[in-house]
Design a protein around this motif. Structure first.
Motif, PDB file in Angstrom:
ATOM      1  N   GLY A   1       4.192 -20.524 -21.285  1.00  0.00           N
ATOM      2  CA  GLY A   1       4.144 -19.379 -22.190  1.00  0.00           C
ATOM      3  C   GLY A   1       2.896 -19.316 -23.042  1.00  0.00           C
ATOM      4  N   ALA A   2       1.971 -20.268 -22.883  1.00  0.00           N
ATOM      5  CA  ALA A   2       0.743 -20.246 -23.673  1.00  0.00           C
ATOM      6  C   ALA A   2      -0.100 -19.036 -23.277  1.00  0.00           C
ATOM      7  N   GLN A   3      -0.559 -18.284 -24.277  1.00  0.00           N
ATOM      8  CA  GLN A   3      -1.378 -17.112 -24.021  1.00  0.00           C
ATOM      9  C   GLN A   3      -2.843 -17.420 -24.313  1.00  0.00           C
ATOM     10  N   MET A   4      -3.724 -16.760 -23.567  1.00  0.00           N
ATOM     11  CA  MET A   4      -5.155 -17.011 -23.716  1.00  0.00           C
ATOM     12  C   MET A   4      -5.933 -15.814 -23.191  1.00  0.00           C
ATOM     13  N   LEU A   5      -7.163 -15.704 -23.648  1.00  0.00           N
ATOM     14  CA  LEU A   5      -8.098 -14.757 -23.064  1.00  0.00           C
ATOM     15  C   LEU A   5      -8.848 -15.472 -21.948  1.00  0.00           C
ATOM     16  N   HIS A   6      -8.811 -14.900 -20.756  1.00  0.00           N
ATOM     17  CA  HIS A   6      -9.534 -15.470 -19.617  1.00  0.00           C
ATOM     18  C   HIS A   6     -10.687 -14.535 -19.270  1.00  0.00           C
ATOM     19  N   ALA A   7     -11.909 -15.051 -19.348  1.00  0.00           N
ATOM     20  CA  ALA A   7     -13.107 -14.266 -19.017  1.00  0.00           C
ATOM     21  C   ALA A   7     -13.852 -14.954 -17.882  1.00  0.00           C
ATOM     22  N   ARG A   8     -14.237 -14.152 -16.892  1.00  0.00           N
ATOM     23  CA  ARG A   8     -14.971 -14.683 -15.745  1.00  0.00           C
ATOM     24  C   ARG A   8     -16.318 -13.974 -15.633  1.00  0.00           C
ATOM     25  N   PHE A   9     -17.388 -14.763 -15.424  1.00  0.00           N
ATOM     26  CA  PHE A   9     -18.751 -14.238 -15.335  1.00  0.00           C
ATOM     27  C   PHE A   9     -19.350 -14.568 -13.972  1.00  0.00           C
ATOM     28  N   ASP A  10     -19.859 -13.558 -13.287  1.00  0.00           N
ATOM     29  CA  ASP A  10     -20.567 -13.787 -12.035  1.00  0.00           C
ATOM     30  C   ASP A  10     -21.884 -14.510 -12.320  1.00  0.00           C
ATOM     31  N   PRO A  11     -22.460 -15.185 -11.310  1.00  0.00           N
ATOM     32  CA  PRO A  11     -23.751 -15.868 -11.514  1.00  0.00           C
ATOM     33  C   PRO A  11     -24.856 -14.929 -11.961  1.00  0.00           C
ATOM     34  N   SER A  12     -24.731 -13.636 -11.675  1.00  0.00           N
ATOM     35  CA  SER A  12     -25.788 -12.685 -12.039  1.00  0.00           C
ATOM     36  C   SER A  12     -25.834 -12.372 -13.524  1.00  0.00           C
ATOM     37  N   VAL A  13     -24.800 -12.737 -14.288  1.00  0.00           N
ATOM     38  CA  VAL A  13     -24.780 -12.465 -15.727  1.00  0.00           C
ATOM     39  C   VAL A  13     -25.794 -13.384 -16.402  1.00  0.00           C
ATOM     40  N   SER A  14     -26.787 -12.787 -17.060  1.00  0.00           N
ATOM     41  CA  SER A  14     -27.915 -13.571 -17.574  1.00  0.00           C
ATOM     42  C   SER A  14     -27.539 -14.456 -18.759  1.00  0.00           C
ATOM     43  N   GLU A  15     -26.658 -13.977 -19.628  1.00  0.00           N
ATOM     44  CA  GLU A  15     -26.222 -14.770 -20.788  1.00  0.00           C
ATOM     45  C   GLU A  15     -24.754 -14.447 -21.060  1.00  0.00           C
ATOM     46  N   PRO A  16     -23.820 -15.249 -20.537  1.00  0.00           N
ATOM     47  CA  PRO A  16     -22.404 -14.966 -20.735  1.00  0.00           C
ATOM     48  C   PRO A  16     -22.032 -14.920 -22.219  1.00  0.00           C
ATOM     49  N   VAL A  17     -21.387 -13.823 -22.614  1.00  0.00           N
ATOM     50  CA  VAL A  17     -20.957 -13.632 -24.001  1.00  0.00           C
ATOM     51  C   VAL A  17     -19.547 -13.043 -23.996  1.00  0.00           C
ATOM     52  N   VAL A  18     -18.683 -13.597 -24.828  1.00  0.00           N
ATOM     53  CA  VAL A  18     -17.364 -13.016 -25.031  1.00  0.00           C
ATOM     54  C   VAL A  18     -16.946 -13.271 -26.473  1.00  0.00           C
ATOM     55  N   GLU A  19     -16.268 -12.297 -27.058  1.00  0.00           N
ATOM     56  CA  GLU A  19     -15.764 -12.438 -28.423  1.00  0.00           C
ATOM     57  C   GLU A  19     -14.316 -11.964 -28.471  1.00  0.00           C
TER      58      GLU A  19
END
Length: 368
Positions: A96-114
């Protein structure tokens, strides 16, 4: 342990259970309020977690989300932004643990998530003299009696639980004895990274009864479960200073990047889930002053020791109460004993959640 020592520990524990606060024991600093959380109104907070990474191939990020809905915490909303190829709020179906899951392709120059979470909290208190017919889902209570990867309930854990609770007749007496034993025998090890690994067997053996909150409150939970009392860890983060002047019991700046804290609770018939936090008692003893306080009856410690048996301050938010968490989208061997820190995985491997500078994440909190 001698029978006399067992009786003394149980006597101290039952005294703590009967007195949620110890009147007349004041802090050393004149004019500072005694530590004694009382029922209060809801307070609203915003918790912001930002991750910014150097490019390193395909990358995944998992951020724990405050998701506990109780009489002491409720969610307002969650929002997220960034340049992820895919991002969604997800739930580990097993825990039941909740989380934000973000996936970045190799082409993303600077992965950012907030991730921005808004929620409300309030103090959690217990009235030991009032009981009710409060009920809980039997499956939830059964889960709170089971062992986990870092909480085996046999061997040295079971032996120590039986030793500590010898002579205790009720679940409340067992819990009181365990709480008092933790406070009187364990200690906060300042050299342990983060909140500790949470390996309770190691805490009892190779770690020599020292650790941080995941170790110490984890040990409390494991000993309670081994004694037949439903108990669970609750993983979260401090979001505001303590109203009682204790620096070690709150977040003392808007930057809460390293303010994670694991609390605990036990199920007691007639009372329901009851708050516990012996690890914070040990934190006050070890770190509130320059001198290590080793006597829980010290005037600085005694009010905290009494109050945290059944109560806690609402300057902290819970993420989850999950053990052995599976991260959606991660390899099977990336399962976690608990989810309390941001998690990351890229072409080089798993990112070190305890190194916020290398991982490059920041967490800030404010009251709104």
């Amino acid at each position: 342990m001698t029978n006399t020592n067992r009786r003394n520990i149980l006597k101290l524990a039952l005294t703590a259970a009967a007195l949620p606060a110890l009147p007349g024991l004041l802090r050393a600093a004149p004019g500072t309020p005694e530590f004694s959380p009382q029922p209060n109104d809801w307070r609203s907070f915003e918790l912001r977690t930002q991750v910014r990474l150097a490019p390193q191939g395909a990358t995944q990020i998992w951020l724990p989300v405050p998701s506990v809905e109780t009489d002491y915490q409720r969610t307002l909303d969650h929002a997220f932004t960034g340049n992820a190829t895919e991002a969604a709020l997800v739930t580990d179906p097993a825990t039941g643990a909740q989380m934000l899951h973000a996936r970045f392709d190799p082409s993303v120059s600077e992965p950012v998530v907030e991730l921005v979470s808004r929620f409300q909290t309030r103090n959690r208190t217990v009235d030991w003299n009032r009981t009710s017919d409060v009920q809980e889902d039997p499956a939830v209570l059964e889960a709170a009696l089971n062992g986990s990867s870092l909480k085996p309930l046999d061997g040295v854990v079971l032996e120590r639980a039986r030793e500590i609770t010898q002579g205790a007749g009720t679940d409340r007496e067992k819990v009181a004895a365990i709480y008092a034993w933790i406070v009187n025998h364990c200690y906060r090890n300042m050299d342990v990274p983060g909140c500790g690994p949470g390996d309770i067997q190691a805490t009892l053996t190779t770690a020599g009864l020292g650790g941080k909150c995941a170790d110490l409150n984890g040990l409390f939970v494991g000993l309670a479960r081994a004694s037949g009392v439903p108990a669970r860890d609750i993983y979260g983060v401090r979001v505001a200073p303590s109203a009682f002047g204790y620096k070690q019991l709150g977040a003392n700046s808007p930057d809460v990047t390293g303010a994670q804290h694991c609390r605990a609770e036990v199920w007691l018939s007639g009372l329901g889930w009851v708050a516990m936090d012996p690890a914070d008692v040990l934190k006050v003893m070890r770190a509130e002053t320059d001198n290590w306080i080793k006597d829980p009856a010290h005037p600085l410690v005694a009010p905290v020791n009494a109050a945290l048996f059944g109560n806690w301050e609402g300057n902290w938010v819970a993420y989850n109460a999950a053990s052995d968490v599976t991260l959606p989208g991660a390899p099977a061997d990336a399962a976690l004993p608990f989810l309390m820190y941001p998690q990351g995985l890229n072409a080089k491997g798993r990112l070190n959640e305890l190194d916020a500078k290398a991982f490059t994440y920041e967490m800030t909190a404010q009251e709104i």
